[in-house]
Design a protein around this motif. Sequence first.
Motif, PDB file in Angstrom:
ATOM      1  N   THR A   1      55.285  45.902  22.018  1.00 40.16           N
ATOM      2  CA  THR A   1      54.053  45.466  22.397  1.00 40.16           C
ATOM      3  C   THR A   1      54.415  44.765  23.582  1.00 40.16           C
ATOM      4  OG1 THR A   1      53.194  45.847  20.254  1.00 40.16           O
ATOM      5  CG2 THR A   1      52.078  44.125  21.653  1.00 40.16           C
ATOM      6  N   THR A   2      53.400  44.846  24.590  1.00 38.61           N
ATOM      7  CA  THR A   2      53.565  43.908  25.694  1.00 38.61           C
ATOM      8  C   THR A   2      52.365  43.156  25.938  1.00 38.61           C
ATOM      9  OG1 THR A   2      54.902  45.553  26.754  1.00 38.61           O
ATOM     10  CG2 THR A   2      54.376  44.090  28.301  1.00 38.61           C
ATOM     11  N   LYS A   3      52.348  41.903  26.019  1.00 42.23           N
ATOM     12  CA  LYS A   3      51.419  41.080  26.211  1.00 42.23           C
ATOM     13  C   LYS A   3      51.466  40.527  27.908  1.00 42.23           C
ATOM     14  CE  LYS A   3      48.748  37.873  23.620  1.00 42.23           C
ATOM     15  NZ  LYS A   3      48.693  37.261  22.402  1.00 42.23           N
ATOM     16  N   PHE A   4      50.238  40.845  28.471  1.00 46.02           N
ATOM     17  CA  PHE A   4      50.165  40.276  29.938  1.00 46.02           C
ATOM     18  C   PHE A   4      49.156  39.091  30.114  1.00 46.02           C
ATOM     19  CE2 PHE A   4      50.797  44.878  29.616  1.00 46.02           C
ATOM     20  CZ  PHE A   4      51.575  45.105  30.522  1.00 46.02           C
ATOM     21  N   LEU A   5      49.490  38.256  31.071  1.00 46.40           N
ATOM     22  CA  LEU A   5      48.834  37.094  31.141  1.00 46.40           C
ATOM     23  C   LEU A   5      48.456  37.298  32.708  1.00 46.40           C
ATOM     24  CD1 LEU A   5      47.587  34.312  30.085  1.00 46.40           C
ATOM     25  CD2 LEU A   5      49.523  33.436  31.568  1.00 46.40           C
ATOM     26  N   PHE A   6      47.015  37.573  33.126  1.00 40.44           N
ATOM     27  CA  PHE A   6      46.607  37.608  34.448  1.00 40.44           C
ATOM     28  C   PHE A   6      45.707  36.422  35.004  1.00 40.44           C
ATOM     29  CE2 PHE A   6      46.509  42.126  32.630  1.00 40.44           C
ATOM     30  CZ  PHE A   6      47.462  42.486  33.531  1.00 40.44           C
ATOM     31  N   LYS A   7      46.016  36.192  36.336  1.00 44.08           N
ATOM     32  CA  LYS A   7      45.155  35.009  36.996  1.00 44.08           C
ATOM     33  C   LYS A   7      44.014  35.753  37.702  1.00 44.08           C
ATOM     34  CE  LYS A   7      46.236  30.914  39.369  1.00 44.08           C
ATOM     35  NZ  LYS A   7      47.356  30.097  40.110  1.00 44.08           N
ATOM     36  N   LEU A   8      42.834  34.990  37.604  1.00 45.82           N
ATOM     37  CA  LEU A   8      41.634  35.475  38.308  1.00 45.82           C
ATOM     38  C   LEU A   8      41.534  34.773  39.500  1.00 45.82           C
ATOM     39  CD1 LEU A   8      39.406  36.077  35.102  1.00 45.82           C
ATOM     40  CD2 LEU A   8      40.924  37.676  36.144  1.00 45.82           C
ATOM     41  N   TYR A   9      40.373  34.952  40.291  1.00 43.80           N
ATOM     42  CA  TYR A   9      40.263  34.507  41.578  1.00 43.80           C
ATOM     43  C   TYR A   9      40.037  32.842  41.539  1.00 43.80           C
ATOM     44  CZ  TYR A   9      35.294  33.943  40.849  1.00 43.80           C
ATOM     45  OH  TYR A   9      34.415  33.449  40.424  1.00 43.80           O
ATOM     46  N   ASP A  10      39.359  32.453  40.312  1.00 42.82           N
ATOM     47  CA  ASP A  10      39.100  31.200  40.392  1.00 42.82           C
ATOM     48  C   ASP A  10      40.190  30.382  39.356  1.00 42.82           C
ATOM     49  OD1 ASP A  10      38.539  32.456  38.021  1.00 42.82           O
ATOM     50  OD2 ASP A  10      36.483  31.392  37.726  1.00 42.82           O
ATOM     51  N   GLY A  11      41.256  31.023  39.133  1.00 42.29           N
ATOM     52  CA  GLY A  11      42.585  30.328  38.527  1.00 42.29           C
ATOM     53  C   GLY A  11      42.312  30.468  37.037  1.00 42.29           C
ATOM     54  N   GLN A  12      41.448  31.085  36.437  1.00 42.53           N
ATOM     55  CA  GLN A  12      41.073  31.183  35.062  1.00 42.53           C
ATOM     56  C   GLN A  12      42.245  32.247  34.694  1.00 42.53           C
ATOM     57  OE1 GLN A  12      39.576  30.288  32.480  1.00 42.53           O
ATOM     58  NE2 GLN A  12      38.346  28.914  33.857  1.00 42.53           N
ATOM     59  N   MET A  13      42.764  32.174  33.397  1.00 40.65           N
ATOM     60  CA  MET A  13      43.835  33.052  33.176  1.00 40.65           C
ATOM     61  C   MET A  13      43.302  33.885  31.632  1.00 40.65           C
ATOM     62  SD  MET A  13      46.770  32.092  34.336  1.00 40.65           S
ATOM     63  CE  MET A  13      47.702  30.540  34.918  1.00 40.65           C
ATOM     64  N   ILE A  14      43.552  35.341  31.732  1.00 44.73           N
ATOM     65  CA  ILE A  14      43.117  36.195  30.782  1.00 44.73           C
ATOM     66  C   ILE A  14      44.507  36.726  30.077  1.00 44.73           C
ATOM     67  CG2 ILE A  14      40.785  36.480  31.340  1.00 44.73           C
ATOM     68  CD1 ILE A  14      41.433  38.858  32.584  1.00 44.73           C
ATOM     69  N   GLU A  15      44.296  37.094  28.887  1.00 37.83           N
ATOM     70  CA  GLU A  15      45.294  38.020  28.246  1.00 37.83           C
ATOM     71  C   GLU A  15      44.546  39.368  28.251  1.00 37.83           C
ATOM     72  OE1 GLU A  15      46.806  34.584  25.277  1.00 37.83           O
ATOM     73  OE2 GLU A  15      46.251  36.457  24.164  1.00 37.83           O
ATOM     74  N   THR A  16      45.980  40.329  27.842  1.00 32.94           N
ATOM     75  CA  THR A  16      45.686  41.488  27.722  1.00 32.94           C
ATOM     76  C   THR A  16      46.926  42.020  27.118  1.00 32.94           C
ATOM     77  OG1 THR A  16      44.537  41.780  30.032  1.00 32.94           O
ATOM     78  CG2 THR A  16      44.975  43.933  28.716  1.00 32.94           C
ATOM     79  N   VAL A  17      46.657  42.816  26.128  1.00 31.90           N
ATOM     80  CA  VAL A  17      47.791  43.468  25.258  1.00 31.90           C
ATOM     81  C   VAL A  17      47.893  44.883  25.042  1.00 31.90           C
ATOM     82  CG1 VAL A  17      49.040  43.222  22.885  1.00 31.90           C
ATOM     83  CG2 VAL A  17      47.665  41.403  23.838  1.00 31.90           C
ATOM     84  N   LEU A  18      49.043  45.338  25.641  1.00 36.33           N
ATOM     85  CA  LEU A  18      49.502  46.852  25.425  1.00 36.33           C
ATOM     86  C   LEU A  18      50.124  47.067  24.139  1.00 36.33           C
ATOM     87  CD1 LEU A  18      49.983  49.903  26.757  1.00 36.33           C
ATOM     88  CD2 LEU A  18      52.034  48.800  27.529  1.00 36.33           C
ATOM     89  N   MET A  19      49.632  48.202  23.490  1.00 31.50           N
ATOM     90  CA  MET A  19      50.240  48.480  21.878  1.00 31.50           C
ATOM     91  C   MET A  19      50.451  49.923  22.249  1.00 31.50           C
ATOM     92  SD  MET A  19      47.544  46.275  19.895  1.00 31.50           S
ATOM     93  CE  MET A  19      46.274  46.882  21.015  1.00 31.50           C
ATOM     94  N   ARG A  20      51.710  50.337  22.231  1.00 30.44           N
ATOM     95  CA  ARG A  20      52.152  51.906  22.011  1.00 30.44           C
ATOM     96  C   ARG A  20      52.405  52.481  20.820  1.00 30.44           C
ATOM     97  NH1 ARG A  20      55.506  50.971  27.129  1.00 30.44           N
ATOM     98  NH2 ARG A  20      55.626  48.726  27.344  1.00 30.44           N
ATOM     99  N   TYR A  21      51.544  53.339  20.410  1.00 36.53           N
ATOM    100  CA  TYR A  21      51.393  54.060  19.273  1.00 36.53           C
ATOM    101  C   TYR A  21      51.799  55.681  19.561  1.00 36.53           C
ATOM    102  CZ  TYR A  21      48.360  50.316  17.824  1.00 36.53           C
ATOM    103  OH  TYR A  21      47.882  49.145  17.682  1.00 36.53           O
ATOM    104  N   ASP A  22      51.914  56.139  18.272  1.00 37.96           N
ATOM    105  CA  ASP A  22      52.236  57.735  18.540  1.00 37.96           C
ATOM    106  C   ASP A  22      51.180  58.652  19.028  1.00 37.96           C
ATOM    107  OD1 ASP A  22      54.704  56.929  17.020  1.00 37.96           O
ATOM    108  OD2 ASP A  22      53.749  57.997  15.182  1.00 37.96           O
TER     109      ASP A  22
END
Length: 348
Positions: free
Chosen positions: A81-102
């Motif tokens: 499982t991979t968790k990404f942290l992204f920064k938006l144009y105004d400095g806000q941070m958001i999370e996105t998670v990738l889950m690998r399944y069969d």
Amino acid sequence: MSNIKRDIMSLELDALTQEMILLNEKKFRGIQVFEWLHQKDCFTWKGMNNLPKALLVKLEEHAYITEMQMVTKQTSGHDGTTKFLFKLYDGQMIETVLMRYDYGNSVCISTQAGCRMGCTFCASGLNGLERNLTTGEMLRQVYAVEREIGKRITHVVLMGTGEPLDNYDAVLGFIKIITHDKGKNLSQRHITLSTCGMVDGIRRLASEKLQINLAISLHASDDELRKQTMPIAKKYSIDEILTACEAYFISTGRRITFEYALIAGHNDHPSQARALADLLRFRKFKCHVNLIPINNVVEKAFAKSNQKEVARFRDILLDKKVETTIRRSLGTDIDAACGQLRFNAMKK
Ligand code: SF4
């Protein structure tokens, strides 16, 4: 035309072709731009090499393409499982998670920066709502992960930071664009929207006649208990939520999922399992209960139920013929609790 630049990634195809007409261009240019953005993952004007130079100049002047930077990426050594942290144009941070399944690669996206729903077991709402995400910012989360892993995303879950139905129009735009055949053409049935139970939003969603899956964060079998952890319960009763779910099922035929995070000593007693089964089993919908052993959130004083209690809870539901599974805990060695990575990053 107004001087405010248009957020081009958030425009559905019809709106994009209208935009072209306003720019004195042919309609088919709208389809070309849409394909560049949503099918060919091109996020620069100069990369759109089948558009005339004069149009590119106009686009640069009148529109912008959503930007997002990857700040960190944590991959679980246990399950990938991979968790990404992204920064938006105004400095806000958001999370996105990738889950690998069969069955494919699933991405859990955020729909808001922060959340105003205030569920007490969740790290996402610790600082309240900062702002809604745009449709483009939701799409870019999926596209960024796809680019990062070099594989197609087959499933999307709107279950990250934010309450999707509190950002209704942008979320609907996201669903329409990501499922468009001139874009990623993702199946609607591979999208799951999770809500804490905004009844008006569920009813509105039912009227859209989509085929997406609806998941309800229930987490309690009676209103008084629910009010202790979910402020939304003061506005909508469980009965109102379940009635709205019936409307959703009648309109779409899609089975409803009920999420139930088990918190030790709070909502994991066998009597609560029996009450939950009684709530669900005679309803006019097909449903499924997902039991979630919560991730501990350091800032919150909740602990997860032990395995024996989780299994006992499941067995009571199964005995009463309510389809139930225990969700596999993913990414337990990374900051996997919803909103945890973002919260820690915003503290710095
Ligand atoms: S659980 Fe969902 S709705 Fe509740 S505070 Fe967290 S992000 Fe918001």
